[in-house]
Design a protein around this motif. Structure first.
Motif: not given
Lengths: 348, 348, 348, 348
Positions: C160-164, C263-275, C279-283
């Motif tokens: 999940l960390s690297l897929a996007p 980078l954020n956009a990449l992750y947001q898009d890839f997991y868009h519909d995943q319940p 995607i957190r704003k901090q660690a």
């Protein structure tokens, strides 16, 4: 005082008492740790079992039958109960001073042993010579002993907590004491089991051995000597999610005449010359004695309920095992009783 | 039974009781959590304070004065004592059902409060209407109450432990009970302090508040109602290196006629219809109730010492706070008393 | 959507995945947990093994050969690898949907399995039908599968960390990724061993399986599908002194053109519909997902070093095992994919 | 070698470095700890702050302005950065050997300091005389120094991990190193905060300071000296739920010609005469160095990925602070460099 260097052996390398004895003895000025045995790990290095000793103590472990007993002054038995008695029997006439860290010779008779330990004792004669190795109570006898039975960890904390009251001569009900004790997991030994599985201990807490723990009778016997009556008290152990440390909270109702000041004086007097008992002005935490041979006591008088509450904190592996054993060794050898035992507790 | 959805507010978002209330209410079928307040974090999101709620409960926190009280059925006060009483006073005539999780209205009178809490009570009239919110003892009164004083965490474990014995009519010494209790650190609250510093808690253990903890009187008052005598017992809290959980070990000598079987029957009968009290056949560990509203009790009869020993385990934040509060809400609203509260304990 | 109730069985009751499956399924609206098996504990109650279920799930455990397979819709295999394959073989034609939580069918071929697991695979045909059960990557295939291989705990966090990034088509070095992962001890299973002994874990931390952990190849294979090249990355697991949780810190150098926003956009898009991916704003900290099925990701762009650093936090027993398995079940059954899986993480 | 006894002072009593210095110095054969200062606790006893010292070190704390500097040989500054520089300035001409445990003089220039510490440096001249106190790299300079800047805890573990590779002359990419480091909470200091609250740490784990931690530059500068190039590496710290200990996992790709044997030889040679660096044959755990001044290193060559992976374990309060400081003192005084520093690590 003598300045001789003594030759020391440890029987039983794999457990925590074995590694704690080594940690202490390695810096003891008059000790030379010449042999460590292990039946199951014979041929390995001590540091293979206990990685912290890498480059410090890489001694090869030998079998107990390889011990050159003519060459040793003191032998520590860091073995399970039931096993230890066989070794005591084997070496009883060797002239070596024996310090047994198991429960095999702590009680007053084989009969009591068999009742509480639920197994036959194969060297009942040992009870005649064994001295209960609590320096605060029996220093004179320990100095002359050839076999010392090192006290249990819970009994160390419990007896030290109540001894001044049971010895005082004030009117107490010897059956009225309640000791609610809490121990770190190292008290359960090095062996992997459901009891010691991290996830059964971490963030967890429970009581065990309720009404039946075998340390109960050890506590009762020693307090009975002090109060000169039979004692039938309550002892409940609990398992803390920590490595080391016992905290015992003891309760005893005292009718009439007690005050906080009198209670303090009673404890100060009783432990006046003892190098390892610290009478604290506030309740000690177990980390305040961690890694050290100190026993911290906090006697509190609750005038609302007429009860003395005594909090005791020890490190179960040091004051409750290896440290007390070295204290006994010092007494038996006639060297300064605190030699090698003044480590500052490790906090945090 | 009704199927209405109720509108719920929480006053005080930053503490553990606030976040636990939210954790429970969010899945409660007849609750709609419409408002959460915080004076110091007004304008932030709830999930900014409690990261676990990210994407789940991102509600913006409002000030208490922004609450539209006409719109609410139930209000939980998750506030420190001393602060809570002011809000009870403010909303006393609002018609909203109030559930106060502080200690402000748990005792029988402002006089007792002031003696043990060492501060003046600014809404003494509240004691007249407040009902002590322990469903196992006071369900009928709670159903009709407009103000419920949710019990303290230690008292919940302690009272449940001893209630059957104090209610039984067997001859007990009401001053003879000793409760040796151990709590996780969340009982000390969310605020950073020396008490809650990791290195002062981790691998550590200590007693505190010996002879003086204010939960003592709360326990005494409730047990006094049951035994119909004044009660002056011993309560000693200790601090466990765990997040959640209270384990209380209670001791009470009983002269004559008790057996393990009778003791079990006494507890089984007393808690017969209670959905959250589990009478266990062995001593419970705190992780066996973690995250849940269960109170596990293990009554043990020690025939050697003539003492009943009762072990109780609860999650201090759930059965000892937020869960019990929702249980009270269910009773006040007339819905199924266990609604939303059947989470399986989280172990490991 | 259908509203049918499905009949569910669990093979293997004693481990943590077994008890976590029960914790989740017991509140799953369309599941009926009808059978739980254990060979070694046959005849005991489920709650005898897992005390937290006392009074909640007291089902008597049966042997696997007592399962009435004609009566079951879904069977979870909560067994060690090597054992599980035998059961898959036995039930391959039963028509029951099988979800295997072991490592037996996660890889692409028996050859790769035998290379990394160092043992023969006795049901190589299973690889033909098995679908890798990571819903974020393979939902369509899972919906139609009769056998799902539930991902490993470390691979779940790592993939999940690297897929996007591996899916993105930006120029990355597929051999350049380093995953430094840290897991709680429950990942080592319920069995008592030196590895799981409290005193070897508590207040301790270490790396293990350096360069050789078998989850490496599982991660490589899945990322290889995404990047359409072979992948030879670095994976280093460590053992945390916590019960639950994996935190994976992944590093990947990206030459040219990346920004935090991209980078954020990449992750947001890839997991868009995943319940369950947040995607957190901090660690994230592992406690912020504890007990829940959420996977929290924090992608960070370090412009000083031209590296993406991605922090992932999951509960290894839920998202990394039982929760993901129920997610797979939901997909296979055609019910709402998040059904029964929306528990709020338990913090503190 | 000299046998003089030196007079030692500690400025800053309340923190962990202060109490660890005392724990070590109290048994140091040639030290006499004559003064300990604290501005906020002036007049209290040292043991009031650190209960473990009850009866051992009950010295009354004085203010720094009460120090009789003419009477002191060595002064340890156990102060926060920003504060320490003021004291260095005050005592720069006193003739006392100063050992500063803060970060104020660790870097190469005030400019770099101000960039990473985000504050003005008020004693820039100090950089001219300050020597970076890592004995394994700078023993000669330390012996002659009047001001030693004691290294940071993370840099100690990180630099020791990579120094042999950066010094070796083999072709490495100086920007290619990744250090994934994990520290116990004592690294965050004694002050109560949300960061150090038990329930935010216990059973938890997280990364912090990603891409921006100020120890990064300290590591870079020291490795830069060794490799004689600028270094721009990745350093990511994480927070472990333990009191003490740092474990650093470092990664560096090496193209061509490396083997496990060569790597071992490189590390053995580099640290040949160092008393506190132990090259281990397996990955060390942090408890294997706890309470001691040892740094355990495990260099591993992964031929599959062409990466060296180096695991380092230290006690952040000893080798990473107070122990290294005493090591520096020994060098400055010309006594045996390991004097007072051979404590056996405390495990369990």
């Amino acid at each position: 005082m003598n300045t001789k260097t003594y030759r020391i052996g440890i029987v039983g390398a794999s457990g925590y008492t074995g590694s704690e004895l080594a940690r202490i003895l390695i810096h003891h000025p008059q000790s030379n740790l010449v042999a460590i045995t292990s039946e199951s790990h014979r041929g390995k290095r001590f540091s293979d079992l206990h990685g912290q000793f890498s480059g410090i103590l890489d001694t090869v472990l030998i079998g107990a039958d390889e011990l050159n007993t003519g060459d040793l002054d003191v032998l520590f038995l860091a073995l399970p109960h039931g096993v230890s008695m066989e070794f005591v029997k084997r070496w009883k006439d060797s002239g070596i001073k024996l310090i047994d860290l198991s429960g095999d010779f702590r009680l007053t008779s084989p009969t009591v042993y068999e009742e509480w330990y639920k197994k036959e004792h194969t060297f009942p004669e040992g009870f005649e010579t064994a001295v209960y190795g609590m320096p605060e109570l029996h220093a004179q006898a320990i100095r002359k002993a050839s076999l010392v039975a090192n006290p249990g960890c819970y009994p160390t904390a419990s007896i030290l907590s109540l001894a001044p009251l049971f010895h005082s001569g004030i009117g107490i009900d010897p059956d009225g004491a309640i000791i609610d004790a809490k121990s770190g997991i190292t008290g359960a030994g090095v062996k992997a089991s459901n009891t010691t599985h991290f996830s059964n201990v971490n963030d967890n807490f429970k009581a065990y051995g309720i009404g039946s723990h075998r340390h109960t009778v050890e506590i009762q016997e020693q307090l009975s000597f002090l109060v000169k009556k039979s004692v039938n008290l309550q002892f409940t152990p609990h398992l803390l999610p920590v490595d080391r440390g016992i905290l015992a909270t003891s309760y005893l109702r005292i009718e009439g005449g007690m005050t906080q000041q009198k209670l303090n004086a009673l404890y100060q007097d009783f432990y006046h010359d003892q190098p390892f008992v610290r009478i604290r002005k506030q309740a000690p935490a177990i980390k305040e004695v961690r890694g050290s041979n100190y026993a911290d006591l906090f006697p509190f008088w609750d005038s609302r309920t007429n009860r003395a509450i005594v909090i005791a904190a020890i490190d179960n592996l040091v004051k409750g095992a290896a440290g007390q054993a070295v204290h006994n060794m010092n007494l038996m050898l006639g060297v300064d009783e605190s030699m090698g035992l003044l480590q500052v507790p490790m906090q945090p």
